[in-house]
Design a protein around this motif. Structure first.
Motif, PDB file in Angstrom:
ATOM      1  N   ILE A 106      14.026  19.074  -1.216  1.00 56.94           N
ATOM      2  CA  ILE A 106      12.650  18.633  -0.982  1.00 56.94           C
ATOM      3  C   ILE A 106      12.671  17.188  -0.491  1.00 56.94           C
ATOM      4  N   ARG A 107      12.025  16.943   0.632  1.00 55.31           N
ATOM      5  CA  ARG A 107      11.903  15.583   1.154  1.00 55.31           C
ATOM      6  C   ARG A 107      10.570  15.018   0.690  1.00 55.31           C
ATOM      7  N   TYR A 108      10.635  14.027  -0.182  1.00 52.20           N
ATOM      8  CA  TYR A 108       9.431  13.411  -0.715  1.00 52.20           C
ATOM      9  C   TYR A 108       8.966  12.277   0.189  1.00 52.20           C
ATOM     10  N   ALA A 109       7.665  12.211   0.391  1.00 51.70           N
ATOM     11  CA  ALA A 109       7.083  11.083   1.123  1.00 51.70           C
ATOM     12  C   ALA A 109       7.265   9.810   0.305  1.00 51.70           C
ATOM     13  N   GLU A 110       7.199   8.680   0.988  1.00 50.36           N
ATOM     14  CA  GLU A 110       7.391   7.398   0.315  1.00 50.36           C
ATOM     15  C   GLU A 110       6.392   7.247  -0.836  1.00 50.36           C
ATOM     16  N   GLY A 111       6.917   6.900  -2.010  1.00 53.39           N
ATOM     17  CA  GLY A 111       6.075   6.723  -3.179  1.00 53.39           C
ATOM     18  C   GLY A 111       5.916   7.970  -4.027  1.00 53.39           C
ATOM     19  N   ASN A 112       6.390   9.107  -3.516  1.00 49.36           N
ATOM     20  CA  ASN A 112       6.288  10.364  -4.256  1.00 49.36           C
ATOM     21  C   ASN A 112       7.627  10.758  -4.857  1.00 49.36           C
ATOM     22  N   ASP A 113       7.582  11.420  -5.975  1.00 47.08           N
ATOM     23  CA  ASP A 113       8.741  12.096  -6.543  1.00 47.08           C
ATOM     24  C   ASP A 113       8.223  13.220  -7.431  1.00 47.08           C
ATOM     25  N   PHE A 114       9.126  13.921  -8.066  1.00 51.25           N
ATOM     26  CA  PHE A 114       8.725  15.065  -8.882  1.00 51.25           C
ATOM     27  C   PHE A 114       7.712  14.656  -9.948  1.00 51.25           C
ATOM     28  N   LYS A 115       7.983  13.585 -10.653  1.00 51.50           N
ATOM     29  CA  LYS A 115       7.127  13.183 -11.766  1.00 51.50           C
ATOM     30  C   LYS A 115       5.778  12.658 -11.292  1.00 51.50           C
TER      31      LYS A 115
END
Length: 276
Positions: free
Chosen positions: A90-99
């Motif tokens: 999964i490629r997360y956008a800047e500032g995003n992660d699973f939590k």
């Protein structure tokens, strides 16, 4: 028949038609060559999770139950964990992660839950799969309508669940071809004699989460335009016309970017590979 079964055979869909028009080479990579996606976007996986939560919410309502907000939150947490935990593709956008998306999803669903009108419509179907044939196209058009309801006057309401990073304009809603396809499908699958209203239920992923319902209708002219476009798309596919739209703003986030670059630069002949 469920949508997964319909997808096992050659078909078109609203998303396939749009995908071909946007970039027919990306269409070829994904739907004909069936290359694995180079990554999955967090927006795509998050949207899938929200969709499953809403599907479960309306499934409960269909049997006369209304889930409490705390149960919606728990359902989201469980679903998001099943979908996204411990994945490295999964490629997360800047500032995003699973939590962060786990917390944000609950806020977004709170905004949806608190603004959702209690309209007392009768739920006729959830994830209603459809298939039909259009003139000049030998393979079926398939899809699934997220929610089909009926109001007290007998009007059919077809709703599509969406997550979006911004609000929609009136033109975007009125010109959306997915909703047009749903109306065509509804008319060809038992609702030709009924008035049909179309709706987006949109969970908007702004800094302060929002929920909006967008209503629209389609004319026979709208239907004819899409049917003609579908025939043109099929003509291009059947003739093997696949062109890279490599100046699109969507290229940066395309899950076939590397494959496209290699294809255009001649390092790999995907045409030969797909015919083997």
């Amino acid at each position: 028949m469920v949508l997964s079964e319909l997808r096992q055979n050659d078909h078109l869909s609203a998303s396939a038609i749009l995908g071909y028009v946007d970039c027919s080479l990306a269409y070829k990579f994904g739907r004909i060559d069936k290359l694995p996606m180079e990554f999955k976007s967090d927006a795509l996986e998050f949207g899938t999770c929200i969709h499953r939560v809403l599907e479960n919410f309306y499934s409960a309502r269909m049997i006369g139950e209304k889930l409490l907000l705390k149960h919606v939150h728990l359902l989201f947490e469980t679903t998001w964990t099943d979908i996204a935990a411990d994945r490295d593709d999964i490629r997360y956008a800047e500032g995003n992660d699973f939590k962060s998306l786990l917390m944000y999803g609950k806020d977004l669903l709170t905004a949806w839950y608190n603004k959702l009108p209690d309209d007392h419509f009768t739920i006729l179907a959830i994830e209603e799969a459809f298939t039909f044939i259009l003139p000049g196209i030998p393979i079926p058009v398939i899809g699934a309508m997220d929610l089909v309801e009926e109001d007290s006057a007998g009007t059919i309401i077809i709703t599509d669940f969406k997550t979006s990073g911004r609000a929609y304009s009136k033109d975007e809603v009125d010109q959306n071809q997915q909703l047009t396809m749903y109306q065509i499908a509804a008319k060809r699958n038992g609702y030709a004699d009924r008035e049909i209203l179309l709706r987006f239920d949109t969970l908007i992923k702004t800094k302060t989460p929002k929920f909006e319902q967008y209503w629209t209708v389609r004319s026979e002219l709208d239907e004819r335009r899409l049917i003609k476009k579908a025939a043109q798309v099929w003509d291009g596919i059947s003739k093997g016309v696949f062109v890279a739209n490599d100046t699109s703003w969507k290229c940066k986030g395309c899950a076939y970017k590397q494959a496209c670059d290699e294809y255009l630069e001649g390092e790999i002949n995907y045409d030969q590979a797909s015919n083997q």
